[in-house]
Scaffold this active site. Structure first.
Site, PDB file in Angstrom:
ATOM      1  N   SER A   1      -1.615  -7.824   1.451  1.00 11.86           N
ATOM      2  CA  SER A   1      -2.183  -6.836   0.546  1.00 11.86           C
ATOM      3  C   SER A   1      -3.160  -7.526  -0.381  1.00 11.86           C
ATOM      4  O   SER A   1      -3.047  -8.735  -0.648  1.00 11.86           O
ATOM      5  CB  SER A   1      -1.053  -6.191  -0.274  1.00 11.86           C
ATOM      6  OG  SER A   1      -1.564  -5.427  -1.348  1.00 11.86           O
TER       7      SER A   1
ATOM      8  N   TYR B   1       6.883  -6.341  -6.124  1.00 14.35           N
ATOM      9  CA  TYR B   1       6.063  -6.311  -4.911  1.00 14.35           C
ATOM     10  C   TYR B   1       4.934  -7.337  -4.985  1.00 14.35           C
ATOM     11  O   TYR B   1       4.696  -8.097  -4.033  1.00 14.35           O
ATOM     12  CB  TYR B   1       5.494  -4.904  -4.731  1.00 14.35           C
ATOM     13  CG  TYR B   1       4.644  -4.715  -3.504  1.00 14.35           C
ATOM     14  CD1 TYR B   1       5.230  -4.472  -2.265  1.00 14.35           C
ATOM     15  CD2 TYR B   1       3.249  -4.765  -3.576  1.00 14.35           C
ATOM     16  CE1 TYR B   1       4.447  -4.281  -1.130  1.00 14.35           C
ATOM     17  CE2 TYR B   1       2.469  -4.581  -2.451  1.00 14.35           C
ATOM     18  CZ  TYR B   1       3.070  -4.341  -1.233  1.00 14.35           C
ATOM     19  OH  TYR B   1       2.290  -4.162  -0.112  1.00 14.35           O
TER      20      TYR B   1
END
Length: 326
Positions: free
Chosen positions: A132, A145
């Site tokens: 990501s 996260y």
């Protein structure tokens, strides 16, 4: 394919099946696994659904054994499974933070070890880490996260260097994703007052899946960036991270929430799957189809950078020649 029952994992599994692959599908939810297995069959692939918690290395390694016994040698392993908590750091229990780290970071480590221990003796194979833009840029309300994605990036970078040192024919690469329209935004444990949403611009999971397969077929490149927003985030964070800190402090809370109040009975998949027995099949898409983009010009440019560079060089040469003639 880990995290195969929904979102990006589901879209990648379908794309692998469309080229006739045998696809091992790893996830926790039995109903979601049954649904993605049927997707793979319909698309022309051979599915092998396996219920496994990626935070359990022994179970992951056992799953890899089963894959090789039933489907043959693993030549591609895609790490994608994750979970998280949408909340301020102060509102996250330490057991929840630990669990997020075990699934989202150590799950990748365990999957990589299971794949690598089988690929290295054969001296062939590819591991794709679904990453990501948040592997480089932390944002509010996603401390668990972001920490896990940063860890994956560092781990994969170090492993890649080891493989290069050994002149190994096993390759690892990472695909950095933008905001993607997946079911995670109604699955992830949330303590936000309103419903969670991806930060626009949002892309469909099929865009992400296309990038994963391209990376699998061209694994010598260290990273792939998907979406103009990922490129913009990476550049801004490299050039002016302090400015980006202040921008996200102003906008990062509202941009991750819709205007709808979060229901108190919203499902959460941190400890148990949200697509287990009796739960509806989530599919690949989340609730943001009306906002999500089905293609990315940046992704095409990234995958054809040699052609683009040649075209730009040709155009520059033509301009120079025209100027010389004048």
């Amino acid at each position: 394919m880990t995290g195969a029952s929904g979102g990006i994992g589901r879209a990648v599994a379908r794309r692998l099946a469309a080229r006739g692959d045998a696809v091992a599908l790893l996830a926790r939810g039995s109903d979601g696994l049954a649904a993605v297995a049927e997707d793979v069959r319909r698309a022309g692939g051979t599915p092998l659904p396996i219920e496994v918690d990626m935070a359990d290395f022994a179970a992951v390694d056992e799953a890899a054994d089963r894959v090789e016994k039933e489907l043959g040698a693993i030549d591609l392993w895609v790490n994608n499974a994750f979970s998280s908590v949408f909340a301020r750091f102060a509102d996250i229990g330490m057991d929840e933070f630990t669990r997020t780290t075990e699934v989202t970071y150590l799950g990748y480590v365990y999957g990589t070890r299971a794949a690598l221990s089988r690929m290295q003796p054969r001296d062939r194979g590819t591991i794709v880490q679904v990453g990501s833009a948040l592997a480089y840029r932390g944002i509010p309300l996603q401390t668990a996260y972001c920490g896990a994605k940063h860890a994956i990036q560092g781990f994969n970078e170090a492993l890649r260097v080891e493989l290069l040192h050994d002149k190994s024919n096993v390759h690892t690469t990472m695909v950095l994703m933008p905001a993607v329209n997946t079911p995670q935004f109604r699955w992830v444990l949330s303590r936000l007052p309103r419903k969670a949403q991806p930060v626009p611009p949002i892309y469909q999971p099929e865009v992400a899946a296309k990038a994963v397969l391209y990376a699998a077929e061209h694994p010598k490149r260290r990273e792939y960036w998907v979406g103009g927003s990922t490129v913009g985030t990476m550049i801004a964070n490299a050039v002016a991270p302090g400015v980006l800190d202040r921008y996200l402090a102003r906008t990062g809370f509202d941009s991750q929430q819709t205007d709808e109040k979060r229901p108190s009975d919203e499902p959460a998949n941190l400890w148990d799957p949200a697509d287990g027995p009796g739960e509806p099949d989530a599919g690949a898409h989340g609730a943001f189809d009306d906002q999500a983009k089905s293609r990315s010009a940046q992704l095409w440019l990234s995958q054809h950078h040699g052609l683009v560079a040649a075209g730009l060089a040709g155009a520059a040469a033509a301009v120079w020649a025209a100027a010389r003639i004048r």
